[in-house]
Motif scaffolding. Structure first.
Motif, PDB file in Angstrom:
ATOM      1  N   ARG A 109      21.994  51.510   4.941  1.00  0.00           N
ATOM      2  CA  ARG A 109      22.161  51.882   6.350  1.00  0.00           C
ATOM      3  C   ARG A 109      23.323  52.846   6.566  1.00  0.00           C
ATOM      4  NH1 ARG A 109      26.244  49.525   9.171  1.00  0.00           N
ATOM      5  NH2 ARG A 109      27.309  47.722   8.257  1.00  0.00           N
ATOM      6  N   TRP A 110      24.271  52.863   5.633  1.00  0.00           N
ATOM      7  CA  TRP A 110      25.413  53.765   5.788  1.00  0.00           C
ATOM      8  C   TRP A 110      25.155  55.163   5.236  1.00  0.00           C
ATOM      9  CZ3 TRP A 110      25.865  49.028   3.173  1.00  0.00           C
ATOM     10  CH2 TRP A 110      25.759  49.069   1.792  1.00  0.00           C
ATOM     11  N   VAL A 311      30.127  55.053  10.660  1.00  0.00           N
ATOM     12  CA  VAL A 311      29.108  54.044  10.367  1.00  0.00           C
ATOM     13  C   VAL A 311      29.411  52.823  11.227  1.00  0.00           C
ATOM     14  CG1 VAL A 311      28.107  52.532   8.616  1.00  0.00           C
ATOM     15  CG2 VAL A 311      28.815  54.853   7.990  1.00  0.00           C
ATOM     16  N   ILE A 315      30.879  48.500   7.504  1.00  0.00           N
ATOM     17  CA  ILE A 315      30.226  47.882   6.348  1.00  0.00           C
ATOM     18  C   ILE A 315      30.933  46.575   6.013  1.00  0.00           C
ATOM     19  CG2 ILE A 315      29.584  48.198   3.926  1.00  0.00           C
ATOM     20  CD1 ILE A 315      29.862  51.280   4.515  1.00  0.00           C
TER      21      ILE A 315
END
Length: 345
Positions: A109-110, A311, A315
């Motif tokens: 996703r990053w 992001v 994370i």
């Protein structure tokens, strides 16, 4: 210690027997810490979830597009270099993130556009590097050049030795002192000179061409692969027209929100000032942290005053290391990695 896939540790046995702690004699305790660094009762211990011993070497392994890579860092619990002589969990998590971005064929996703540029065009500056693992992983992944920085005592006794032990002939990796400060000083002159020596040739900056990339491949899970050599052209950020030779493309920072000694001034303001001194408009700051205390959030807030998060949400530690999952660890890890860039004025 449970390590993520493709990573392992190789501990070496302790060379001395345990001794009982002196109950009230602090001077005696300090002397034992210095003179008997491997004693299990007197040695400094990192307050980590996973790596709890600073007396043994640690080996980090991964595969970079079919080639096995291995880095062994030596630690020390000696008071002279503490806490820089130990490896901290956030540094390992940040190293894992780099391998997931640049050495895998899976999508995460990053992996967002305009963030990750080809490492072969990147100069990487690590602040508070300690044993230097994260920066050396960037070097093994193909970074154009890596500068490991910390206090002189840590560089001389830990960082430099690890860099010399792991460096190959094709790697440009330097270890040098850099004391965080509000105002520039002599250390900055040396670091900026090194950044300029590692910079891209002027012709490459003028051409402003995107690095060559291969077509996107499918990973084992069937998702689009976007490793270092398979980032799509839209994901690779080329050197900008405002390329500055004294600004790194990536700044690494991991687990630096530690408890300062009672009565000593906070290191947060000098640290943030140092980061701002080296961050250019296109510099990516990778900040790995663990919320150990309220002050940890204060440092993150200070960075957010000057940097945007690229992001969101940040994370989480368990996303890069399954050993940090609550059901495995048995508690929350409170670790996160923040991908940041200077706010546009």
């Amino acid at each position: 210690l449970t390590m993520p896939p493709n990573s392992s540790t190789k501990p070496s046995p302790s060379s001395s027997k345990s001794k009982k702690k002196p109950k009230k004699n602090n001077n005696n305790k300090n002397n034992q810490n210095k003179n008997d660094g491997n004693s299990s009762d007197t040695a400094n211990r990192p307050k980590n979830h996973l790596i709890k011993d600073a007396t043994t070497p640690y080996t980090f392994q991964f595969t970079h597009f079919g080639t096995h890579k291995s880095i062994t860092v030596h630690q020390t619990p000696n008071e002279e270099t503490w806490p820089g002589g130990a490896l901290w969990d956030s540094g390992v998590a940040l190293a894992k993130l780099l391998t997931m971005v640049y050495a895998t064929q899976s999508s995460y996703r990053w992996m967002v556009p305009d963030v990750w540029r080809s490492l072969k065009d990147c100069r990487v500056l690590e602040l508070g590097c300690g044993v230097g693992l994260t920066g050396m992983v960037a070097s093994k992944l193909g970074a154009r050049g890596v500068i490991l920085t910390d206090l002189k005592e840590v560089v001389d006794n830990v960082s430099q030795r690890n860099a010399d032990f792991n460096r190959t002939k094709n790697e440009k990796i330097q270890a040098m002192p850099l004391c965080w400060s509000v105002m520039p000083h002599g250390d900055d002159t040396n670091v900026m000179k090194c950044l300029e020596e590692m910079a891209l040739p002027s012709s490459s900056c003028r051409n402003n061409k995107s690095p060559s990339t291969s077509k996107t491949k499918k990973g084992r899970d069937g998702r689009s692969g976007r490793g270092a050599q398979s980032l799509s052209s839209s994901d690779v950020t080329p050197p900008s027209s405002g390329y500055k030779k004294d600004k790194p493309e990536i700044i690494l920072l991991a687990d630096v929100a530690y408890q300062h000694k009672p009565g000593a001034p906070s290191h947060f303001e000098p640290l943030v000032s140092t980061v701002l001194r080296y961050a250019g408009d296109d510099t990516i700051l990778l900040f790995g942290t663990r919320m150990r205390m309220p002050a940890s959030a204060d440092l993150l807030d200070m960075f957010r005053e000057h940097f945007d998060e690229l992001v969101m949400p940040p994370i989480e530690g368990h996303e890069v290391d399954e050993s940090l999952r609550c059901d495995v660890l048995g508690r929350r890890h409170h670790m996160s990695i923040h991908v940041m860039k200077l706010k546009r004025v």
